[in-house]
Write a protein that holds these residues in place. Structure first.
Motif, PDB file in Angstrom:
ATOM      1  N   GLU A   1       0.437   9.975 -59.903  1.00 39.30           N
ATOM      2  CA  GLU A   1       1.527   8.872 -59.216  1.00 39.30           C
ATOM      3  C   GLU A   1       2.016   9.014 -57.735  1.00 39.30           C
ATOM      4  OE1 GLU A   1       6.343   8.346 -60.599  1.00 39.30           O
ATOM      5  OE2 GLU A   1       4.780   8.957 -62.061  1.00 39.30           O
ATOM      6  N   SER A   2       1.877   8.102 -57.190  1.00 40.19           N
ATOM      7  CA  SER A   2       2.155   8.120 -55.855  1.00 40.19           C
ATOM      8  C   SER A   2       3.543   8.590 -55.466  1.00 40.19           C
ATOM      9  CB  SER A   2       2.081   6.753 -55.281  1.00 40.19           C
ATOM     10  OG  SER A   2       0.710   6.204 -55.257  1.00 40.19           O
TER      11      SER A   2
ATOM     12  N   GLU B   1      -4.412   9.934 -54.171  1.00 40.55           N
ATOM     13  CA  GLU B   1      -3.463   9.734 -55.303  1.00 40.55           C
ATOM     14  C   GLU B   1      -4.258   8.838 -56.374  1.00 40.55           C
ATOM     15  OE1 GLU B   1       0.904  10.874 -53.655  1.00 40.55           O
ATOM     16  OE2 GLU B   1       0.325   8.911 -53.507  1.00 40.55           O
ATOM     17  N   GLN B   2      -4.615   7.781 -55.919  1.00 34.38           N
ATOM     18  CA  GLN B   2      -5.214   6.957 -56.756  1.00 34.38           C
ATOM     19  C   GLN B   2      -6.603   7.381 -57.458  1.00 34.38           C
ATOM     20  OE1 GLN B   2      -3.725   3.725 -57.549  1.00 34.38           O
ATOM     21  NE2 GLN B   2      -2.183   4.877 -56.477  1.00 34.38           N
TER      22      GLN B   2
END
Length: 130
Positions: free
Chosen positions: A88-89, A82-83
């Motif tokens: 967005e987590s 995700e990063q």
């Protein structure tokens, strides 16, 4: 997969695969190789997190602790992806509360979910992003 007995009491399981370098798996393996990651350890960690709970379930030995540990490791991989992708987590689901006899007086307690540490250097991902 083959199981090959070695000298002594230990038996090793050797896994060999052939893959196309341009396939998704081929590209993933190429990435491991090019970034000087210890491919054996990385692959073992990922396989264990993904498939150990299934193996334990078949044997009737899957515990909540084993499941939680493996889920935590997999969440670490998810968080890192995700990063890397700038996504967005996704929030982790909160654990279910145990039913209580005094439901009228029951107040929902907030449980802070702590993200597990990714099984690799997250700062390296930021460097790759540029």
């Amino acid at each position: 997969m083959t199981s090959e007995p070695q000298k002594g009491k230990t038996q090793f399981l050797q896994i060999r695969i052939q893959l196309n370098r341009s396939s998704r798996l081929g590209l993933a393996c190429e990435y491991l190789s090019q970034h000087n990651l210890n491919q054996n350890d990385e692959v073992k960690q990922f396989l264990e997190a993904g498939f150990y709970p299934l193996a334990m379930s078949v044997q009737g030995k899957l515990t909540r602790e084993i499941a939680a540990e493996c889920i935590g490791k997999l969440r670490g991989y998810i968080y890192a992806i995700e990063q890397l992708a700038g996504l967005e987590s996704m929030p982790a689901p909160l654990p279910r509360h145990q039913e209580r006899d005094d439901r009228d007086d029951f107040e929902e307690e907030m449980v802070e979910e702590v993200l597990p540490k990714p099984p690799f250097d997250i700062d390296g991902i930021y460097k790759l992003k540029g």
